[in-house]
Design an enzyme around this catalytic site. Structure first.
Site, short mmCIF file in Angstrom:
data_model
loop_
_atom_site.label_atom_id
_atom_site.label_comp_id
_atom_site.label_asym_id
_atom_site.label_seq_id
_atom_site.Cartn_x
_atom_site.Cartn_y
_atom_site.Cartn_z
N LYS A 72 0.82 -1.22 0.00
CA LYS A 72 0.00 0.00 0.00
C LYS A 72 0.85 1.27 0.00
O LYS A 72 0.62 2.19 -0.80
CB LYS A 72 -0.93 -0.02 1.21
CG LYS A 72 -1.79 1.22 1.37
CD LYS A 72 -2.90 1.04 2.38
CE LYS A 72 -2.49 0.29 3.62
NZ LYS A 72 -1.35 0.86 4.35
N THR A 74 4.02 1.46 -0.85
CA THR A 74 4.74 1.44 -2.12
C THR A 74 3.87 1.97 -3.25
O THR A 74 4.33 2.76 -4.09
CB THR A 74 5.20 0.00 -2.43
OG1 THR A 74 6.06 -0.46 -1.38
CG2 THR A 74 5.93 -0.08 -3.75
N ARG A 95 2.34 8.67 6.55
CA ARG A 95 2.64 8.61 7.99
C ARG A 95 4.13 8.37 8.22
O ARG A 95 4.83 7.83 7.36
CB ARG A 95 1.85 7.48 8.65
CG ARG A 95 0.35 7.70 8.69
CD ARG A 95 -0.37 6.49 9.25
NE ARG A 95 -0.14 5.32 8.42
CZ ARG A 95 -0.27 4.07 8.82
NH1 ARG A 95 -0.61 3.82 10.07
NH2 ARG A 95 -0.07 3.08 8.00
N LYS A 106 7.33 -6.19 11.14
CA LYS A 106 6.82 -5.61 9.91
C LYS A 106 7.91 -4.95 9.08
O LYS A 106 7.87 -4.92 7.86
CB LYS A 106 5.73 -4.59 10.24
CG LYS A 106 5.02 -4.01 9.04
CD LYS A 106 3.83 -3.15 9.50
CE LYS A 106 3.12 -2.53 8.31
NZ LYS A 106 3.90 -1.45 7.68
N ALA A 274 -3.29 2.00 12.67
CA ALA A 274 -4.67 1.90 12.21
C ALA A 274 -5.45 0.79 12.90
O ALA A 274 -6.67 0.81 12.92
CB ALA A 274 -4.73 1.71 10.71
N PHE A 302 -3.23 -0.27 7.12
CA PHE A 302 -3.81 -1.61 7.06
C PHE A 302 -4.93 -1.67 6.01
O PHE A 302 -4.94 -0.91 5.06
CB PHE A 302 -4.27 -2.08 8.43
CG PHE A 302 -3.13 -2.36 9.37
CD1 PHE A 302 -2.09 -3.19 8.99
CD2 PHE A 302 -3.08 -1.80 10.64
CE1 PHE A 302 -1.01 -3.45 9.84
CE2 PHE A 302 -2.01 -2.06 11.50
CZ PHE A 302 -1.00 -2.89 11.10
N PHE A 383 3.34 -9.08 -9.10
CA PHE A 383 4.61 -9.75 -8.82
C PHE A 383 5.03 -10.56 -10.06
O PHE A 383 4.17 -10.97 -10.86
CB PHE A 383 4.45 -10.70 -7.63
CG PHE A 383 4.53 -10.02 -6.28
CD1 PHE A 383 5.56 -10.29 -5.41
CD2 PHE A 383 3.56 -9.10 -5.90
CE1 PHE A 383 5.63 -9.67 -4.16
CE2 PHE A 383 3.62 -8.48 -4.67
CZ PHE A 383 4.67 -8.76 -3.79
N TRP A 411 6.94 -1.12 -7.85
CA TRP A 411 8.05 -1.65 -7.05
C TRP A 411 9.26 -1.89 -7.96
O TRP A 411 10.39 -1.55 -7.60
CB TRP A 411 7.63 -2.96 -6.37
CG TRP A 411 8.68 -3.50 -5.44
CD1 TRP A 411 8.78 -3.28 -4.10
CD2 TRP A 411 9.78 -4.37 -5.78
NE1 TRP A 411 9.88 -3.93 -3.58
CE2 TRP A 411 10.51 -4.60 -4.59
CE3 TRP A 411 10.22 -4.95 -6.97
CZ2 TRP A 411 11.65 -5.42 -4.56
CZ3 TRP A 411 11.36 -5.75 -6.94
CH2 TRP A 411 12.06 -5.98 -5.73
#
Length: 558
Positions: A72, A74, A95, A106, A274, A302, A383, A411
């Site tokens: 998200k 990214t 954030r 994480k 979140a 999230f 991906f 990405w």
């Protein structure tokens, strides 16, 4: 093929001086307070003095997260670069990462691959000191509270009814529940106490929802720290702490300006979780993004059931924002996990599992479109192992809801890999819109607001409230807090309050085990399931892999 790590990619970036980035964002150098060459705080006076109009607001959210990753942040960064790639004036509003996840499981939160904000190491670690200031202000209030009791307790505070906790920005389960004030009369009044992680503190929420320094001080003053022996609330203002706390936060309240790998401006400011708090960057940073670009791209933490719901029902309600478009990020890998595939088997094509997991994404998309009536696009963060058949299935199911699904490869390819997504978002922003609606109205009783979220957004059958919790709801209503929005603390891994219920479960009930008022932030915190306000470290924390050499070069950060 060997891929560079995120930090290796970030360290290869030739960053532009922050004053150059500020010019891209139409920020005059007189508003900059530089923290070195590559990051700066921006004076909020810009918001009053700028003659520019207000840009379009794009909310990036996601499906329910899994260990496979969704991307998200990214996508948010990559979309900002992609909008500039197609010739649009865009900035990001993100954030700040918490040290807890950075050193926990994480990892960092500055994007990934070729869609990152830099300087990545600074942003993930101490940055400009905002979180330290928030923790210091929080703990100053705790110290003044206990000192007041020690020095005669003229307010009649009941030590057993103190609700204010100390905080630190680290995962430390040892501090969840403690007894302090031990060692005799001169060392304080013994009582049960505890710590929250800084990003779950009300001071963090207050800073992120304030629209000025004066509003920040007013909100700090309204925060409730506990209750008297006769059940009257005691506030920060009663303890005469708001002024000193605001002094500690006078610089922290200013948004931070950094850049993406491609030199796009990015405001990175505030960082409430979140799953516990409201999960959005600061109101002031969002306003600044809207004031300094034609397109402001922001994210909510999230899945959309958490961050986006709170962004819309809390932040938008308070600040008057209405997004022009919503982006729901998903990966084929994560959808297959929701369909029952283990993390080790995600590379193989599995249309059956994908179809079984797709209802998770579809519920999030439906919520954006049918509950909040926002123009919406699904972003498929592709991906290399995803097959054309899998991508086609995701597009087909989203199209059946009347929502376009667009592939994104930011990405791997940076802004160029998000060009199609950027064009789809621009089309949504410029198209016709339905009237935005909240999931509930503020005037509803607290219980009905919780139930509205559980049914409309989570897709549950209802809520179950513990008897003691119902008494607390009744008390908060009697104290005049019944019209506040609700901030539901819930596991991020499921629509339900059970992290094991993947996909799009139905027929479940949300168990409400506690509620408390955050009077300064302006919402009711609703604790469900086994959610904790102080996380713990995993068996193998990310901190074990982080190091720094004699030249100050950091490795293993992400």
């Amino acid at each position: 093929m060997a891929y560079l790590t995120d930090i290796e990619i970030a360290q290869q970036c030739e960053m532009r001086p922050i004053a150059e980035i500020a010019k891209k964002a139409h920020v005059d150098e007189k508003y900059l307070e530089q923290y070195g060459r590559y990051k700066a705080k921006v004076d909020p006076a810009l918001l009053k003095e700028s003659k520019r109009g207000t840009g379009k607001l794009i909310l990036v959210t996601a499906m329910t997260p899994t260990p496979a990753g969704e991307g998200k942040t990214t996508t948010t960064i990559g979309l900002t670069d992609a909008l500039r790639f197609i010739g649009k004036d865009a900035v990001a509003a993100l954030r700040e990462p918490s040290l807890g996840p950075v050193f926990g499981i994480k990892g960092g939160a500055a994007g990934g691959g070729h869609a990152q904000v830099v300087p990545m190491e600074d942003i993930n670690l101490h940055f400009t000191g905002d979180f330290h200031a928030i923790g210091a202000a929080n703990n100053l209030l705790a110290a003044m509270l206990d000192n007041h009791i020690q020095q005669g307790n003229s307010l009649g505070i009941d030590p057993k009814k103190i609700t204010w906790k100390r905080c630190m920005d680290m995962n430390d389960r040892q501090l969840r529940n403690i007894v302090d004030g031990l060692g005799g009369r001169m060392n304080g009044v013994p009582r049960e106490d505890g710590f929250d992680i800084t990003v779950a503190s009300e001071v963090m929420a207050v800073l992120c929802l304030a629209d000025s320094l004066s509003d920040l001080k007013d909100r700090l003053g309204r925060m409730i720290v506990g209750y008297t022996y006769d059940d009257r609330p005691v506030t920060c203002r009663d303890l005469k702490a708001a002024g000193a706390m605001a002094a500690l936060l006078k610089d922290a309240v200013k948004p931070n300006l950094v850049q993406t790998l491609e030199g796009s401006p990015a405001f990175v400011h505030g960082g409430p979780f979140a799953n516990i708090a409201h999960g959005c960057n600061s109101v002031m940073a969002t306003r600044m993004a809207l004031k300094t670009a034609d397109y402001a791209v922001t994210e909510a933490g999230f899945g959309a059931d958490l961050g986006a719901e709170k962004f819309l029902d809390i932040k938008c309600r308070m600040a008057g924002f209405v997004p022009d478009a919503a982006v729901v990020v998903a990966t084929v890998r994560a959808l297959k996990m929701h369909g029952g595939v283990s993390k080790n088997d995600l590379a193989a094509e599995n249309l059956e599992a994908l179809e079984k997991g797709l209802p998770n994404l579809l519920r999030h998309v439906s919520n954006m479109k049918n509950v909040y009536h926002l123009p919406c696009v699904a972003a498929i963060n592709r991906f290399p192992t995803d097959t054309d058949a899998e991508i086609a299935l995701v597009k087909e199911k989203c199209a059946a809801l009347g929502v376009q699904a667009v592939e994104s490869t930011v990405w791997a390819d940076g802004g160029a890999g998000g060009a199609a997504l950027a064009r789809a978002v621009v089309a949504l922003c410029e198209g016709e819109k339905e009237k935005f609606t909240f999931a509930y109205e503020s005037e509803l009783p607290i219980v009905q607001k919780i139930e509205a979220v559980a049914r409309k957004v989570y897709g549950g059958a209802g809520i179950q409230i513990l008897p003691a919790t119902q008494k607390e709801i009744d008390r908060l209503t009697a104290l005049g807090f019944g019209n506040l929005p609700v901030c539901i603390a819930k596991t991020q891994y499921s629509f339900s309050d059970d992290p094991g219920k993947l996909g799009a479960p139905e027929g479940f009930f949300i168990t409400v085990r506690n509620v408390k008022v955050s009077a300064g932030a302006g919402f009711i915190v609703v604790l469900t399931g086994d959610i904790l306000t102080m996380p713990g470290l995993p068996k193998m924390p990310a901190a074990e892999k982080i190091d720094v050499d004699e030249n100050g070069r950091i490795t293993g950060l992400f």
